[in-house]
Design a protein around this motif. Sequence first.
Motif, short mmCIF file in Angstrom:
data_model
loop_
_atom_site.label_atom_id
_atom_site.label_comp_id
_atom_site.label_asym_id
_atom_site.label_seq_id
_atom_site.Cartn_x
_atom_site.Cartn_y
_atom_site.Cartn_z
N ALA A 93 20.43 -21.13 29.81
CA ALA A 93 20.64 -20.24 28.67
C ALA A 93 21.73 -19.21 28.93
CB ALA A 93 19.33 -19.55 28.30
N LYS A 94 22.12 -18.55 27.84
CA LYS A 94 23.22 -17.59 27.92
C LYS A 94 22.95 -16.42 26.98
CE LYS A 94 28.29 -17.63 27.47
NZ LYS A 94 29.45 -18.50 27.24
N GLY A 95 23.25 -15.23 27.40
CA GLY A 95 23.09 -14.06 26.56
C GLY A 95 24.12 -14.04 25.44
N ARG A 96 23.70 -13.60 24.28
CA ARG A 96 24.62 -13.56 23.14
C ARG A 96 25.76 -12.57 23.35
NH1 ARG A 96 19.77 -12.79 19.09
NH2 ARG A 96 18.67 -12.64 21.08
N THR A 97 25.51 -11.54 24.11
CA THR A 97 26.55 -10.54 24.37
C THR A 97 27.21 -10.76 25.72
OG1 THR A 97 24.90 -9.02 25.28
CG2 THR A 97 25.44 -8.81 22.93
N SER A 98 26.93 -11.91 26.37
CA SER A 98 27.58 -12.22 27.65
C SER A 98 29.08 -12.40 27.43
CB SER A 98 26.97 -13.49 28.25
OG SER A 98 25.61 -13.30 28.57
N ASP A 99 29.80 -12.65 28.50
CA ASP A 99 31.27 -12.74 28.45
C ASP A 99 31.87 -11.41 28.04
OD1 ASP A 99 31.07 -15.45 29.11
OD2 ASP A 99 31.00 -16.06 27.01
N ASP A 100 31.12 -10.33 28.30
CA ASP A 100 31.56 -8.96 28.03
C ASP A 100 31.91 -8.74 26.55
OD1 ASP A 100 31.67 -6.55 29.38
OD2 ASP A 100 33.83 -6.63 29.69
N LEU A 101 31.17 -9.42 25.66
CA LEU A 101 31.42 -9.24 24.23
C LEU A 101 30.90 -7.89 23.74
CD1 LEU A 101 30.62 -12.76 22.76
CD2 LEU A 101 32.85 -11.70 23.03
N GLY A 102 29.77 -7.46 24.29
CA GLY A 102 29.22 -6.16 23.92
C GLY A 102 29.05 -6.00 22.43
N THR A 103 29.60 -4.90 21.89
CA THR A 103 29.42 -4.60 20.48
C THR A 103 30.27 -5.47 19.57
OG1 THR A 103 31.05 -2.83 20.73
CG2 THR A 103 28.74 -2.20 20.87
N LYS A 104 31.08 -6.34 20.14
CA LYS A 104 31.86 -7.28 19.31
C LYS A 104 30.94 -8.38 18.76
CE LYS A 104 35.98 -6.70 22.21
NZ LYS A 104 36.89 -7.38 23.17
N TYR A 105 29.85 -8.65 19.47
CA TYR A 105 29.00 -9.79 19.09
C TYR A 105 28.47 -9.72 17.66
CZ TYR A 105 25.19 -12.99 18.52
OH TYR A 105 24.38 -13.95 17.99
N PRO A 106 27.92 -8.60 17.19
CA PRO A 106 27.36 -8.60 15.83
C PRO A 106 28.35 -9.05 14.76
CG PRO A 106 26.65 -6.66 17.02
CD PRO A 106 27.68 -7.31 17.88
N LYS A 107 29.60 -8.60 14.85
CA LYS A 107 30.60 -9.00 13.86
C LYS A 107 30.91 -10.49 13.96
CE LYS A 107 35.16 -7.86 11.99
NZ LYS A 107 36.36 -6.98 12.11
N ILE A 108 31.03 -10.97 15.20
CA ILE A 108 31.30 -12.40 15.41
C ILE A 108 30.15 -13.23 14.86
CG2 ILE A 108 31.55 -14.19 17.17
CD1 ILE A 108 32.93 -12.06 18.93
N SER A 109 28.92 -12.80 15.16
CA SER A 109 27.75 -13.53 14.71
C SER A 109 27.68 -13.60 13.19
CB SER A 109 26.48 -12.87 15.25
OG SER A 109 25.32 -13.49 14.74
N GLU A 110 27.98 -12.49 12.53
CA GLU A 110 27.93 -12.47 11.07
C GLU A 110 28.91 -13.47 10.47
OE1 GLU A 110 28.31 -9.37 7.29
OE2 GLU A 110 28.77 -8.69 9.32
N GLN A 111 30.11 -13.53 11.01
CA GLN A 111 31.10 -14.49 10.51
C GLN A 111 30.70 -15.93 10.83
OE1 GLN A 111 33.37 -13.59 8.38
NE2 GLN A 111 32.67 -11.47 8.65
N LEU A 112 30.02 -16.10 11.96
CA LEU A 112 29.58 -17.44 12.34
C LEU A 112 28.51 -17.95 11.37
CD1 LEU A 112 29.85 -19.74 14.36
CD2 LEU A 112 28.10 -18.63 15.77
N TRP A 113 27.51 -17.11 11.07
CA TRP A 113 26.46 -17.60 10.16
C TRP A 113 27.02 -17.80 8.75
CZ3 TRP A 113 24.28 -12.27 11.29
CH2 TRP A 113 24.35 -11.41 10.20
N LYS A 114 27.99 -17.00 8.36
CA LYS A 114 28.61 -17.21 7.05
C LYS A 114 29.34 -18.55 7.00
CE LYS A 114 29.26 -12.38 5.58
NZ LYS A 114 30.26 -11.32 5.30
N ALA A 115 30.01 -18.89 8.08
CA ALA A 115 30.72 -20.17 8.15
C ALA A 115 29.74 -21.34 8.10
CB ALA A 115 31.55 -20.24 9.44
N VAL A 116 28.63 -21.22 8.82
CA VAL A 116 27.61 -22.26 8.81
C VAL A 116 27.06 -22.46 7.40
CG1 VAL A 116 25.30 -22.88 9.60
CG2 VAL A 116 26.97 -21.98 11.23
N GLN A 117 26.76 -21.36 6.72
CA GLN A 117 26.26 -21.43 5.35
C GLN A 117 27.27 -22.10 4.42
OE1 GLN A 117 23.46 -19.38 3.33
NE2 GLN A 117 22.46 -20.38 5.07
#
Length: 415
Positions: A370-394
């Motif tokens: 497994a891997k942390g969602r904020t790994s790769d030093d994404l930190g606070t960038k992750y929430p914005k990335i995640s939002e765009q990812l789920w929008k793309a999936v939808q």
Amino acid sequence: MRSTSRQRRLTAAALTALAVAVSATACSSGSGSTGAKDEDSGTYTVWDPYPQFAKGSAWTKLLDKCGTDAGVKIKRTGFDTSDLANKTLLAAQQGNSPDVLIVDNPVVSTLAEAGVLTTTDDTKLDTSTVDPNLLAAGQSGGKTYGTPIGANTLALYYNKGVLKKAGVDIASVKDWKSLTAALAKVKKAGKKGITFSAIGTEEGSFQFLPWFWGAGAQLTALDSPQSVSALSLWKGWLDKGYAPNSVLNNTQTTSWQEFATGDYAFGENGTWQLANAEKAGFDYGVIPVPAAGGGNAAAPTGGEFVTVPAQKDTGRYATTQKLVTCLTSTENLYDTDTTLSYVAPTAEVQDKQVAATAELKPWVEAVKAAKGRTSDDLGTKYPKISEQLWKAVQSALSGAESPKDALTKAQSAVK
């Protein structure tokens, strides 16, 4: 990290990031006192996201025991996960943070960047036995903020009866090609293929990430060929009827309910469904989510970190370190993670879990990959990335855009 600078950095943006970053596997709601500090300096406060554990439960007894061993009293409050994040920021603004904070792992980097948390160097907390991939979820800017109390993740539950009727040997399912071939056989046999959650929230991103990472994609490049191949896989399953259109609105709970009907061959879900699986009324098994070319895909880690918020009185850290060490000791982790249906964060306790419950073996394997969602030093960038990812999936699964166009738009929005 002085109190005044922390307060300046605790902005509305941090609150927004926390609201989005809250885990897809949050605990049930609850309430409690919001006061962090007790007037008695011999009382140490603990905030956790486990309101379901009332006074007298195994969890609260452990907290009290760790307090007794450290020579202090424990004042514990359990919050709903999302409520806890906001309460933590407010308490930090007021200079009234708890001594120990147990918080959902995607939130750690946001709190750290806001100046709320101490590092393990500050508190002399030993994390040497923790699996590096799990510890990474609590790391930001080369520093470590706390230690995981346990982890959960995603894997594929499968219905043995459905696969047997379709003539599918589970041992043959090793990659995307063989999994899709199995789904085709299941459909031909008159049963349903696979269900998952693709809802337009963090749950949707959480469930898509094993396939995303399993394709070799990176969250810094949502429009890569690997990313497109992962979304095309899901879209292809819907187009061929291997997965139902209901996945667009499915939460992980409703997705589980579909799998529990006994009509589906596979259901993507987490360790938290193990008790329900035992009640499902049919024989089931579990395999890690396969990567595109074989092997186990990295699935996102759920679970909490035990952290130490920054205090004006740094002299409290020595006792706090004793409390955290007690809570995350080998002796106590086994009982705690069994109660929470988590896989332990250390190999020693994982081995003990598998020895006691053989059914946990595929989950331990999944957690190790497994891997942390904020790994790769994404930190606070992750929430914005995640939002765009789920929008793309939808967008792609609904047919509004092709996987490539949806992900290209997502990457553009992130930039």
